[in-house]
Structure formats: structure tokens, C-alpha cells
Write an enzyme that holds these catalytic residues in place. Structure first.
Site, PDB file in Angstrom:
ATOM      1  N   ASP A   1      -0.457   4.430   0.876  1.00 29.77           N
ATOM      2  CA  ASP A   1      -0.899   5.433   1.846  1.00 29.77           C
ATOM      3  C   ASP A   1      -0.096   5.283   3.131  1.00 29.77           C
ATOM      4  O   ASP A   1       0.412   4.200   3.449  1.00 29.77           O
ATOM      5  CB  ASP A   1      -2.389   5.328   2.120  1.00 29.77           C
ATOM      6  CG  ASP A   1      -2.801   3.978   2.693  1.00 29.77           C
ATOM      7  OD1 ASP A   1      -2.308   2.946   2.190  1.00 29.77           O
ATOM      8  OD2 ASP A   1      -3.606   3.944   3.640  1.00 29.77           O
TER       9      ASP A   1
ATOM     10  N   HIS B   1       4.588   3.999  12.166  1.00 36.79           N
ATOM     11  CA  HIS B   1       3.536   4.829  12.781  1.00 36.79           C
ATOM     12  C   HIS B   1       4.092   5.800  13.826  1.00 36.79           C
ATOM     13  O   HIS B   1       3.316   6.558  14.413  1.00 36.79           O
ATOM     14  CB  HIS B   1       2.438   3.980  13.429  1.00 36.79           C
ATOM     15  CG  HIS B   1       1.622   3.188  12.465  1.00 36.79           C
ATOM     16  ND1 HIS B   1       0.359   2.730  12.744  1.00 36.79           N
ATOM     17  CD2 HIS B   1       1.883   2.755  11.203  1.00 36.79           C
ATOM     18  CE1 HIS B   1      -0.121   2.062  11.716  1.00 36.79           C
ATOM     19  NE2 HIS B   1       0.808   2.060  10.766  1.00 36.79           N
TER      20      HIS B   1
ATOM     21  N   HIS C   1       0.843  -1.205   0.000  1.00 36.62           N
ATOM     22  CA  HIS C   1       0.000   0.000   0.000  1.00 36.62           C
ATOM     23  C   HIS C   1       0.873   1.249   0.000  1.00 36.62           C
ATOM     24  O   HIS C   1       1.965   1.261   0.570  1.00 36.62           O
ATOM     25  CB  HIS C   1      -0.982   0.011   1.183  1.00 36.62           C
ATOM     26  CG  HIS C   1      -0.355   0.058   2.551  1.00 36.62           C
ATOM     27  ND1 HIS C   1      -0.032   1.238   3.201  1.00 36.62           N
ATOM     28  CD2 HIS C   1       0.007  -0.924   3.415  1.00 36.62           C
ATOM     29  CE1 HIS C   1       0.478   0.968   4.386  1.00 36.62           C
ATOM     30  NE2 HIS C   1       0.520  -0.333   4.539  1.00 36.62           N
TER      31      HIS C   1
ATOM     32  N   GLU D   1      -5.193   1.524   3.150  1.00 35.85           N
ATOM     33  CA  GLU D   1      -4.935   0.529   4.188  1.00 35.85           C
ATOM     34  C   GLU D   1      -4.865   1.174   5.566  1.00 35.85           C
ATOM     35  O   GLU D   1      -5.409   0.667   6.540  1.00 35.85           O
ATOM     36  CB  GLU D   1      -3.631  -0.208   3.884  1.00 35.85           C
ATOM     37  CG  GLU D   1      -3.417  -1.478   4.704  1.00 35.85           C
ATOM     38  CD  GLU D   1      -2.755  -1.247   6.052  1.00 35.85           C
ATOM     39  OE1 GLU D   1      -2.776  -2.165   6.884  1.00 35.85           O
ATOM     40  OE2 GLU D   1      -2.222  -0.132   6.277  1.00 35.85           O
TER      41      GLU D   1
END
Length: 453
Positions: A95, A425, A93, A155
Site C-alpha cells: 500500500d 510520502h 508492504h 501499513e
């Protein structure tokens, strides 16, 4: 199952080829990281860049596809014509998470430090995209198997457009493959490869308490009138017992029999747990991470303002987004139903509480006994020079089960460059460029091995 690790001249040539590609792969990854492809951000620009990379790597029909109501297009492409050869679906992904507390400019300015490329999405999951592109380049745009490539852009936001598309009856025959490769996990450390065998599922619910028509002065009315935020915190405090285990009856646990990794010392270091802060829950760290539920609050509306803007007022309404990680085999709707029952039994002062299902996806257990899985293990051993570990992961990738359902006997492989030091993250996210090289090589070796079965 015995892992065949015999090196051939072709393997040596692939190693040399991938090594020669690294400068360009790093440059292209930097270009991807500069694109701020967060939810609502430059997702179309990122999708178009991925299409360009795939076309350059030999996927001539690569294109963007709008699916459902999603704003971020899907990137899709195929390589066909290899008669008698298997079809492999490659997923990643484009994103990424928002910068969060990381400086926005710094987050999207790729910087190389001590062999690691820093930047939001450098690991999760633009490194996965470059693994796929690099493997194609390693074969000089002529891979030895048929390929179907899916690179999605939603995602991280969890909007579920791709999942909804796959679940429609009219699309039941789309994206069938003989093996699925999801490049969105990683090894246990730099230079220590792993295949992910289990994923936890996820269920989300919004828990709302309403007590007043509007906020009122806490001095004039505080006491008899219940504060919605205080009531909400009392509810949230019941979700764990005194040992830190989840206290919601009906959420499943299973015994973990896989690798006992990470140990407590490694886990504390990777998670950044402060000295003197104990871990919560019971069982091994692996048990708690992979085969026990966890509950956290991931969003909050109606909380009091920040301390420096404190206000003497009772909150009239408060909502918490409660995220539940589930063991494989538990349905998200059942988990939210269990949460609803628990909250109904623990409502403070008999206040009305709303629990609204906010989406989710089931966990996953891989089929690890297949020859395809063994070929992936052999490819990792050849690329890294040591046998891979098979382990679980506490995170969730709801799409995986839907891919598996396309062809139930087809193995799903989960691997990638996102080892713990990647800090996905978090501020300072990065990918080690040695991991990108090894994983690109492993994927190329795996595709070659599949073509020879």
C-alpha cells in the site's frame, strides 16, 4: 564485533546474477507503481500482482489472506524444506500514500530520471517487495534458508489489522522465525548503507472543542461567543515551549549515543527547510529525531474554509488529530494520558475539551550484538564496498515489536532503499535503481551467510 568481509566466488556469482536481473526488476517495479494501491484503492489488484511475482520467484504457496476487518488482503507465502537451516521472515508492504499535491496521473506513471525511478510507492515500499523478489530470483527460486513472507496492504493507513491478528492469543505461534527482515527503511545517502537500530513509537489522539450549537455570524456574535477553532489553536500552541521542545510533561526522552547523523546541514537539505528558517528544539539533530518526542497535527476538522472561500462565521466545533512520536519504551496509551492531563491544565477559558485515543504503537530498539546482525553488516559492506552505519529513525513501524515478540531472541533487521533523496510520502517520490540493486544483493548475501552458520 569484527565484520567478516572476505569475498568468495559464490559472492561474485551472486553479484553478477543480481546485476543481470535489474532490467526485469525495474520493469516489475514499474508495473507495481502503476497500481494505485492507496487506502480504499486498488489494493486487491496490487496484492494479486505481488502473489504473481512471488509464485514466479518460487514461492509456490503464495496467496492472499483476508485478516480482521481490513479491506486490503495480506500476502503470505513460505519456502520450506531446508532441514537444519534457519527460517527468515521477510516483510514489506504494497500500500502507498495518496498522491497528495502531486498530480495523480504523474504520481502513478513511473518515470526514470538520472538513475531514479519516480512514482508513488517506488521507494515506500514497493522497492522492498522487489528486494525480496530479487533475492529469490538470485537463487534461481531455490533460496538456501527457509522463508516466511508477509507483504501487507494497510501499513500506511494504520488500520492495524495485521497487528490485531498477530496479537490474538490463538495466533501466538504464527510467524515465528530465527530472523526478521523488514525492508522499509534505508541508508544515509545513495551508496552509503545503514541498518536502522531504533524506531520511534507513535500515539494518536483526537482533540475536540465544542462551543456552539451551530456556526453563527462572526459580526453579530463574535466577541462574547468563543470560536471553537480559535480555542483549539490556543490549546495546540501550548504543546511546545519557546525553544520548540515538546512541553507535555510525562513524554519521555533519552540520551542518544549512536551515530551523530544527520548533521544540521544535511538535515536541512533533506527536509527542505527554507533558508532563514531556524530548526526548533534543543540537542543534536539525531537526539531530536530519534530519542525525543515530537508533536504535530496531521488532520483537522472544523477549520474555517480556504481563504478564497472565506466565510464570516464562528466555528461551532473543531477537532485536531494530534500525532505524537515517542521514544522507544513509552506506551502510546501513557503518552495520550499525558497529553490529556496537559490539555486539562491548559484549557482556554475553562472550555470542555475531549481527548480521544486514536491508536498507536510502541517504538523499537534492535539487538545489535548478535552474530546475525554482524552478518547483515558484512552483507551490506560487501554489496556497497563500505562499512554500514547503524542509526536511528524518527519514523514508526508498530508491527516490528509484535514480530519481535514472536521469538524474543531473534534479531529484527531494518533496511531498504529509502534513503533521504527518495522523498517518501512527498511529491516526486523515487528510488535510486543502484540502491535497489545493492540492497537486493545485500539481502541475497545475507541469506546465503545465514545458511552457512
Amino acid at each position: 564485533m569484527v565484520i567478516d568481509t572476505a569475498t568468495t566466488s559464490g559472492d561474485t556469482a551472486l553479484k553478477q546474477k543480481v546485476s543481470s536481473l535489474m532490467s526485469t526488476l525495474k520493469s516489475d517495479l514499474c508495473d507495481l507503481v502503476r497500481i494505485r494501491s492507496t487506502a480504499g484503492g486498488a489494493t486487491t489488484e496490487a496484492a494479486n500482482k505481488v502473489v504473481s511475482l512471488l509464485k514466479e520467484a518460487g514461492v509456490s504457496d503464495a496467496t492472499t489472506v483476508k485478516i480482521g476487518s481490513g479491506r486490503a488482503p495480506l500476502v503470505h507465502g513460505t519456502v520450506t524444506g531446508r532441514t537444519g537451516k534457519p527460517t527468515v521472515l521477510l516483510y514489506a508492504h504494497y500500500d502507498v500514500q495518496p498522491a497528495g499535491s502531486w498530480n495523480e496521473t504523474e504520481a502513478f506513471t513511473p518515470t526514470e530520471v538520472n538513475g531514479r525511478l519516480r512514482g508513488r510507492g517506488a521507494a515506500d515500499d514497493k522497492s522492498g517487495i522487489m528486494m525480496h523478489v530479487g533475492a529469490l530470483r538470485a537463487f534461481d527460486k531455490n533460496p538456501p534458508v527457509n522463508l516466511e513472507i508477509l507483504i501487507e496492504g494497510e501499513e500506511e493507513s494504520g488500520t492495524g489489522s495485521l497487528e490485531e491478528y498477530l496479537a490474538k492469543p490463538e495466533n501466538k505461534d504464527r510467524f515465528k522465525a530465527d530472523a526478521y527482515v523488514v525492508a522499509d527503511t534505508g541508508g544515509i545517502a545513495v551508496g552509503r548503507p545503514a541498518l536502522t537500530a531504533t524506531l520511534r513509537g507513535i500515539a494518536q489522539a483526537d482533540v475536540t472543542v465544542r462551543t456552539l450549537d451551530a456556526p453563527v455570524h462572526s459580526g453579530m456574535y463574535g466577541g462574547p461567543a468563543p470560536d471553537a477553532f480559535m480555542a483549539l489553536t490556543r490549546i495546540l500552541a501550548t504543546l511546545h515551549d519557546d525553544k520548540g521542545d515538546v512541553a507535555v510533561e510525562g513524554l519521555l526522552s533519552k540520551p542518544w549515543t549512536g551515530a551523530d547523523h544527520p548533521d544540521e546541514t544535511t538535515y536541512r537539505q533533506n527536509a527542505g527547510v527554507r533558508c532563514g528558517v531556524p530548526l526548533i528544539g534543543t540537542g543534536s539533530v539525531a537526539q531530536r529525531l530519534y530519542f525525543k518526542p515530537s508533536i504535530n497535527v496531521t488532520g483537522l476538522d472544523g477549520a474555517p474554509p480556504p481563504v478564497h472561500k472565506s466565510l464570516n462565521a464562528l466555528q461551532s466545533e473543531a477537532t485536531a488529530r494530534v500525532s505524537i512520536r515517542l521514544v522507544p519504551g513509552q506506551k502510546p496509551a501513557d503518552a495520550v494520558a499525558a497529553l490529556r492531563r496537559h490539555i486539562d491544565q491548559h484549557r482556554p477559558w475553562f472550555l470542555p475539551v475531549e481527548v480521544t485515543y486514536a491508536g498507536g504503537g510502541e517504538g523499537f530498539e534492535a539487538r545489535t550484538g548478535s552474530t546475525t546482525f554482524a552478518k547483515a553488516q558484512a552483507a551490506l559492506q560487501e554489496a556497497y564496498g563500505q562499512a554500514p552505519t547503524t542509526l536511528g529513525q524518527g519514523g514508526s513501524i508498530p508491527l516490528v515489536n509484535l514480530l519481535q515478540a514472536r521469538k524474543p531472541d531473534a534479531p529484527v533487521l531494518l533496511w531498504g532503499c529509502e534513503e533521504p533523496a527518495a522523498r517518501i510520502h512527498a511529491p516526486g517520490e523515487s528510488v535510486h535503481l543502484d540502491e535497489l540493486e545493492r540492497m537486493t544483493l545485500a539481502q541475497a548475501l545475507f541469506l546465503k551467510a545465514l545458511s552457512q552458520q
